[in-house]
Design a protein around this motif. Sequence first.
Motif, mmCIF file in Angstrom:
data_model
loop_
_atom_site.group_PDB
_atom_site.id
_atom_site.type_symbol
_atom_site.label_atom_id
_atom_site.label_comp_id
_atom_site.label_asym_id
_atom_site.label_seq_id
_atom_site.Cartn_x
_atom_site.Cartn_y
_atom_site.Cartn_z
ATOM 1 N N SER A 134 40.827 36.418 30.571
ATOM 2 C CA SER A 134 41.713 35.556 31.353
ATOM 3 C C SER A 134 42.462 36.401 32.376
ATOM 4 N N TRP A 135 42.652 35.816 33.556
ATOM 5 C CA TRP A 135 43.292 36.508 34.681
ATOM 6 C C TRP A 135 44.464 35.666 35.156
ATOM 7 N N ASP A 136 45.594 36.308 35.396
ATOM 8 C CA ASP A 136 46.807 35.618 35.818
ATOM 9 C C ASP A 136 46.809 35.479 37.342
ATOM 10 N N VAL A 137 46.343 34.325 37.818
ATOM 11 C CA VAL A 137 46.226 34.096 39.254
ATOM 12 C C VAL A 137 47.586 34.125 39.936
ATOM 13 N N ALA A 138 48.601 33.540 39.283
ATOM 14 C CA ALA A 138 49.934 33.487 39.882
ATOM 15 C C ALA A 138 50.461 34.889 40.190
ATOM 16 N N GLN A 139 50.241 35.815 39.271
ATOM 17 C CA GLN A 139 50.716 37.183 39.487
ATOM 18 C C GLN A 139 49.873 37.912 40.527
ATOM 19 N N VAL A 140 48.559 37.675 40.505
ATOM 20 C CA VAL A 140 47.681 38.342 41.468
ATOM 21 C C VAL A 140 48.008 37.904 42.885
ATOM 22 N N VAL A 141 48.236 36.596 43.072
ATOM 23 C CA VAL A 141 48.618 36.092 44.389
ATOM 24 C C VAL A 141 49.947 36.694 44.821
ATOM 25 N N GLY A 142 50.807 36.966 43.844
ATOM 26 C CA GLY A 142 52.105 37.577 44.159
ATOM 27 C C GLY A 142 52.040 39.060 44.466
ATOM 28 N N GLY A 143 50.849 39.654 44.350
ATOM 29 C CA GLY A 143 50.687 41.063 44.718
ATOM 30 C C GLY A 143 50.322 41.982 43.576
ATOM 31 N N ALA A 144 50.252 41.466 42.358
ATOM 32 C CA ALA A 144 49.904 42.308 41.215
ATOM 33 C C ALA A 144 48.421 42.659 41.251
ATOM 34 N N PRO A 145 48.026 43.792 40.691
ATOM 35 C CA PRO A 145 46.597 44.152 40.654
ATOM 36 C C PRO A 145 45.820 43.183 39.777
ATOM 37 N N MET A 146 44.538 43.039 40.051
ATOM 38 C CA MET A 146 43.721 42.092 39.296
ATOM 39 C C MET A 146 43.151 42.770 38.061
ATOM 40 N N THR A 147 43.941 42.732 37.004
ATOM 41 C CA THR A 147 43.512 43.227 35.702
ATOM 42 C C THR A 147 43.588 42.072 34.705
ATOM 43 N N ALA A 148 42.711 42.092 33.707
ATOM 44 C CA ALA A 148 42.643 40.998 32.737
ATOM 45 C C ALA A 148 43.944 40.883 31.969
ATOM 46 N N ARG A 149 44.497 39.669 31.920
ATOM 47 C CA ARG A 149 45.733 39.434 31.176
ATOM 48 C C ARG A 149 45.454 39.430 29.671
#
Length: 442
Positions: free
Chosen positions: A201-216
């Motif tokens: 699972s990936w946290d889209v809300a955080q990724v859109v906010g600038g966080a790196p795309m790592t599996a939540r």
Amino acid sequence: DVYKRQVEELDELYIRSVVVSKLRTSVDEEDDAALKEDSGEIRLFVADAAFTICLLEAVASSKVLTKKHTLVAYLDQILDIKLVSNSKSLHERSRLVVTNSKDVRIFEQQGCVSTKVLQGHTDIVMCCAVSQCGTYAATGSKDQTVRLWDLATQTCIAASSSAKIDPTGHSGAIQSLSFSQRPSSTFHMLYSVGQDEALKSWDVAQVVGGAPMTARHSIASAHDGPIHVVAVAPNDAFVATGGKDKVVNVWNVNGKKVFKEANMKGHKRGVSALCFSPSDRIVASASNDGTIRLWSLASFSCLRTLQQEDKHPVLQCHFFNHGLQIVSSDAIGKVQVWGVATSDVIATLPLHVEKCWALAIAEDDTDTLFFSGAADGTMKVSEDFTAEEAARVRDEFTETILKEQELANALRREEFAEAFMLALRLNPVSYTHLTLPTKRIV
């Protein structure tokens, strides 16, 4: 030379032909019509080995080419189709099409004209998904990465890394993706599965906010073998997965993590597709064994089985018409409509000649469209009339019951002339040999 270099970088495939043209305008010279070249804008038509023709435009002073349109003549195998939810009519909705290529094409109008493309993967893209809001798309590839895209600009927001670089990434090809169905500013998840047997699972809300795309969150061995499909329930309470091990696993969503709720066995071959009912606590699973099974999310037991007569592998399935019907596609290119209550095939559409890998639905209060794509390289749009036909048959059946009751009443009252006419109106063929008591005939 500047234009030539840009054309060479347009596509990794060979350029077969280039035609340069300039816009011409009509002018009047001493009452004689003539064409005058407009040197302000240059057009290039580029044909490549992928059977596409690109229209490139440039202003002479800028020396920069801009792609305007792409005429796609050949799509190779179509592996996935997803529709973008927007305010447009059903026929005008944008379509993301995965075509056995590193790129994903976007079609925004009817026909074979593509204006946009998602480029960035280094190997063949296997699947895609579109968020409920229609703002984001996700793609999964054989390069073992998941990419998140902004559909408005076709730019990649972020990309995951393979397990060789990031331990939270996938170590095999990505087979299926699914967004959460009720996104918010704090909860917007993306789920991915693939050849490595993992559910992530990936946290889209955080990724859109600038966080790196790592599996939540990650389940390393979600199945005993490659996982073919992942689906999310309409209320985001459950995630379902299915794979080569013939099992459907149901996962409970708790916060931003998932925990195994049940595993449902019954298929004799691998599970190829999953979909949740929009109105009932039911999940449907399609399998290579030629069946579609309906499972209860209350008891996690099989409620009924929809069986194909020819037993060809079922590759896709979707609920529609408020969960009263299911549409499926199979390995010989058929698209079939099923009635959930009766478990019967209502309609069969022989749309393709090879495996129909991709199937999507667009529906509103009045119309339903099926978008299908197959290994034969064709993408077709079909309009569904089975709901109207089912309503017509139901009304006719009700009317027949009433008339048959009138016939029975007329016979009971010994009004044989009226009974004879009612029988003829009901069905002239079936009631031609209606036998009446001979002692009453004068």
